[in-house]
Design a protein around this motif. Structure first.
Motif, PDB file in Angstrom:
ATOM      1  N   MET A  17      14.776   3.574  -4.260  1.00 59.13           N
ATOM      2  CA  MET A  17      14.853   3.340  -5.702  1.00 59.13           C
ATOM      3  C   MET A  17      15.205   1.885  -5.993  1.00 59.13           C
ATOM      4  N   ALA A  18      16.181   1.346  -5.255  1.00 56.54           N
ATOM      5  CA  ALA A  18      16.609  -0.019  -5.507  1.00 56.54           C
ATOM      6  C   ALA A  18      15.580  -1.029  -5.022  1.00 56.54           C
ATOM      7  N   SER A  19      14.944  -0.741  -3.889  1.00 54.45           N
ATOM      8  CA  SER A  19      14.051  -1.717  -3.295  1.00 54.45           C
ATOM      9  C   SER A  19      12.777  -1.898  -4.091  1.00 54.45           C
ATOM     10  N   THR A  20      12.369  -0.906  -4.850  1.00 57.07           N
ATOM     11  CA  THR A  20      11.139  -0.994  -5.618  1.00 57.07           C
ATOM     12  C   THR A  20      11.395  -1.337  -7.080  1.00 57.07           C
ATOM     13  N   ASN A  21      12.666  -1.588  -7.430  1.00 58.66           N
ATOM     14  CA  ASN A  21      13.020  -1.877  -8.826  1.00 58.66           C
ATOM     15  C   ASN A  21      12.544  -0.776  -9.764  1.00 58.66           C
ATOM     16  N   SER A  22      12.540   0.454  -9.287  1.00 58.27           N
ATOM     17  CA  SER A  22      12.114   1.578 -10.107  1.00 58.27           C
ATOM     18  C   SER A  22      13.255   2.053 -10.984  1.00 58.27           C
ATOM     19  N   ASN A  23      12.912   2.523 -12.177  1.00 55.51           N
ATOM     20  CA  ASN A  23      13.915   3.087 -13.084  1.00 55.51           C
ATOM     21  C   ASN A  23      14.163   4.567 -12.814  1.00 55.51           C
ATOM     22  N   LYS A  24      13.441   5.135 -11.868  1.00 53.36           N
ATOM     23  CA  LYS A  24      13.542   6.555 -11.582  1.00 53.36           C
ATOM     24  C   LYS A  24      14.946   6.920 -11.113  1.00 53.36           C
ATOM     25  N   GLY A  25      15.501   7.922 -11.721  1.00 55.40           N
ATOM     26  CA  GLY A  25      16.794   8.447 -11.301  1.00 55.40           C
ATOM     27  C   GLY A  25      17.991   7.854 -12.010  1.00 55.40           C
ATOM     28  N   ARG A  26      17.809   6.758 -12.717  1.00 61.62           N
ATOM     29  CA  ARG A  26      18.995   6.144 -13.319  1.00 61.62           C
ATOM     30  C   ARG A  26      19.526   6.968 -14.491  1.00 61.62           C
ATOM     31  N   ALA A  27      18.665   7.751 -15.138  1.00 58.85           N
ATOM     32  CA  ALA A  27      19.133   8.631 -16.206  1.00 58.85           C
ATOM     33  C   ALA A  27      20.060   9.712 -15.653  1.00 58.85           C
ATOM     34  N   VAL A  28      19.800  10.132 -14.408  1.00 60.76           N
ATOM     35  CA  VAL A  28      20.662  11.132 -13.772  1.00 60.76           C
ATOM     36  C   VAL A  28      22.054  10.553 -13.546  1.00 60.76           C
ATOM     37  N   VAL A  29      22.118   9.302 -13.101  1.00 58.10           N
ATOM     38  CA  VAL A  29      23.405   8.640 -12.872  1.00 58.10           C
ATOM     39  C   VAL A  29      24.173   8.528 -14.190  1.00 58.10           C
ATOM     40  N   LEU A  30      23.478   8.126 -15.238  1.00 53.07           N
ATOM     41  CA  LEU A  30      24.131   7.993 -16.541  1.00 53.07           C
ATOM     42  C   LEU A  30      24.629   9.348 -17.043  1.00 53.07           C
ATOM     43  N   SER A  31      23.845  10.387 -16.821  1.00 52.41           N
ATOM     44  CA  SER A  31      24.259  11.733 -17.228  1.00 52.41           C
ATOM     45  C   SER A  31      25.506  12.172 -16.476  1.00 52.41           C
ATOM     46  N   ALA A  32      25.542  11.867 -15.180  1.00 50.27           N
ATOM     47  CA  ALA A  32      26.716  12.205 -14.372  1.00 50.27           C
ATOM     48  C   ALA A  32      27.946  11.447 -14.872  1.00 50.27           C
ATOM     49  N   ALA A  33      27.754  10.178 -15.225  1.00 45.62           N
ATOM     50  CA  ALA A  33      28.862   9.390 -15.772  1.00 45.62           C
ATOM     51  C   ALA A  33      29.371  10.003 -17.069  1.00 45.62           C
ATOM     52  N   CYS A  34      28.456  10.510 -17.881  1.00 45.62           N
ATOM     53  CA  CYS A  34      28.838  11.143 -19.148  1.00 45.62           C
ATOM     54  C   CYS A  34      29.647  12.418 -18.905  1.00 45.62           C
ATOM     55  N   VAL A  35      29.262  13.184 -17.905  1.00 42.67           N
ATOM     56  CA  VAL A  35      30.014  14.409 -17.588  1.00 42.67           C
ATOM     57  C   VAL A  35      31.435  14.043 -17.159  1.00 42.67           C
ATOM     58  N   THR A  36      31.548  13.040 -16.306  1.00 41.64           N
ATOM     59  CA  THR A  36      32.875  12.585 -15.875  1.00 41.64           C
ATOM     60  C   THR A  36      33.706  12.143 -17.072  1.00 41.64           C
ATOM     61  N   MET A  37      33.121  11.324 -17.924  1.00 44.84           N
ATOM     62  CA  MET A  37      33.840  10.817 -19.091  1.00 44.84           C
ATOM     63  C   MET A  37      34.215  11.942 -20.047  1.00 44.84           C
ATOM     64  N   PHE A  38      33.346  12.919 -20.195  1.00 48.28           N
ATOM     65  CA  PHE A  38      33.587  14.041 -21.100  1.00 48.28           C
ATOM     66  C   PHE A  38      34.867  14.781 -20.711  1.00 48.28           C
ATOM     67  N   PHE A  39      35.008  15.065 -19.415  1.00 49.07           N
ATOM     68  CA  PHE A  39      36.145  15.866 -18.972  1.00 49.07           C
ATOM     69  C   PHE A  39      37.384  15.034 -18.670  1.00 49.07           C
ATOM     70  N   ILE A  40      37.211  13.815 -18.198  1.00 50.77           N
ATOM     71  CA  ILE A  40      38.384  13.036 -17.811  1.00 50.77           C
ATOM     72  C   ILE A  40      39.090  12.439 -19.027  1.00 50.77           C
ATOM     73  N   THR A  71      29.541   2.262 -13.611  1.00 54.75           N
ATOM     74  CA  THR A  71      28.369   2.641 -12.812  1.00 54.75           C
ATOM     75  C   THR A  71      27.171   2.895 -13.704  1.00 54.75           C
ATOM     76  N   GLY A  72      27.391   3.558 -14.821  1.00 58.72           N
ATOM     77  CA  GLY A  72      26.305   3.768 -15.778  1.00 58.72           C
ATOM     78  C   GLY A  72      25.763   2.452 -16.304  1.00 58.72           C
ATOM     79  N   GLN A  73      26.658   1.509 -16.565  1.00 54.49           N
ATOM     80  CA  GLN A  73      26.244   0.204 -17.073  1.00 54.49           C
ATOM     81  C   GLN A  73      25.414  -0.563 -16.051  1.00 54.49           C
ATOM     82  N   LYS A  74      25.786  -0.441 -14.771  1.00 53.95           N
ATOM     83  CA  LYS A  74      25.073  -1.194 -13.729  1.00 53.95           C
ATOM     84  C   LYS A  74      23.618  -0.761 -13.605  1.00 53.95           C
ATOM     85  N   TRP A  75      23.344   0.504 -13.902  1.00 58.30           N
ATOM     86  CA  TRP A  75      21.968   0.986 -13.833  1.00 58.30           C
ATOM     87  C   TRP A  75      21.187   0.658 -15.101  1.00 58.30           C
ATOM     88  N   PHE A  76      21.890   0.229 -16.136  1.00 56.77           N
ATOM     89  CA  PHE A  76      21.242  -0.082 -17.414  1.00 56.77           C
ATOM     90  C   PHE A  76      21.624  -1.489 -17.870  1.00 56.77           C
TER      91      PHE A  76
END
Length: 227
Positions: A1-24, A124-129
C-alpha cells in the motif's frame, strides 16, 4: 500500500481511529459514575474531590510521551496497551471499597490508558490523510465527542439500573478493552515516504507545518508554541 502510493485501506485506518476515540473519550462519563458512586458511599464525597483532576493530569502527562512511543513501536502496540490499562482501570473500579482504590484504578491506571490511546489514534488517522488533515481530524474528534453523548444515557438508563454502579463499571471495562483492542488491530502508520495517490508534498516535507519539521526542543523556541 505504501510503496504504490495507493489510497486503498486508509479509510479503514481512519475508521479504526474513530472507534478508539469514540470509546476512549468516555472519561466524560465520570459525572454519571461519581453521582452513583456517592449514592453508595456518600462519605466519600470529600475524598474523591481530586479523582477527576488527578485523572486529567496523569492522562496529559502520559499523552506527552505516547506519540513518541507510537513512532518507535507503532500505534497498534501502543493502543493495545491503552486498551489493557483503560479496560482494567474501569473494570477494577467496579471492585473498590476504599477511596484510595478508586484513585489507583481510575485516576491512575485508566488515566494512563486514556493518555496512551488518544494521541496515537488521532495522529495515525492524520498521517494517512495528509492531503485532508482537517477532514481527518474533524471526523476523529467528532467520534470522540459522540462517544460520551451515546454512552452516557446507556450507562445511566441501562447499565446502572440493570447491574448497579459496580457491575456497570465492570461491564464498561470489558467493553472498552474489547472495542479499543479490536480497533488497534487496524491501526498502522504509513511507511516512510508514503504519500496519498496524486498528492505532491509541499516544500519542507509532507508533514511539515508553518515552521517545518521540528523537534520538541525546536518547537518550544517558536512564538506560536507559547501563544
Amino acid at each position: 500500500m505504501a510503496s504504490t502510493n495507493s489510497n486503498k485501506g486508509r479509510a479503514v485506518v481512519l475508521s479504526a481511529a474513530c472507534v478508539t476515540m469514540f470509546f476512549i473519550s468516555s472519561i466524560a462519563l465520570y459525572s454519571v459514575v461519581s453521582k452513583n458512586l456517592l449514592a453508595v458511599y456518600p462519605e466519600w464525597s470529600s475524598a474523591l474531590t481530586w479523582a477527576f483532576p488527578v485523572f486529567q493530569t496523569i492522562m496529559a502527562v502520559t499523552g506527552i510521551f505516547a506519540g513518541r512511543i507510537s513512532d518507535k513501536i507503532g500505534p497498534r502496540n501502543v493502543v493495545i496497551a491503552a486498551a489493557v490499562c483503560y479496560g482494567l482501570g474501569w473494570f477494577m473500579s467496579g471492585t473498590v471499597t476504599e477511596p484510595w482504590q478508586f484513585y489507583l484504578w481510575f485516576s491512575l491506571v485508566a488515566a494512563i490508558g486514556n493518555g496512551l490511546g488518544y494521541n496515537p489514534a488521532l495522529t495515525t488517522g492524520q498521517k494517512w490523510f495528509i492531503d485532508k488533515k482537517g477532514l481527518a481530524s474533524g471526523i476523529t474528534l467528532a467520534a470522540s465527542t459522540a462517544g460520551p453523548a451515546v454512552l452516557s444515557p446507556v450507562l445511566a438508563s441501562l447499565l446502572i439500573p440493570s447491574l448497579g454502579i459496580f457491575g456497570a463499571l465492570k461491564a464498561l471495562g470489558v467493553i472498552f478493552f474489547v472495542t479499543i483492542a479490536a480497533s488497534a488491530l487496524f491501526l498502522k502508520a504509513p511507511e516512510a515516504g508514503w504519500l496519498p495517490e496524486g498528492f505532491e508534498a509541499p516544500k519542507g516535507g509532507a508533514h511539515a507545518g508553518t515552521f517545518g519539521d521540528l523537534t520538541p526542543g525546536e518547537m518550544v523556541k517558536t512564538p506560536r508554541f507559547w501563544v
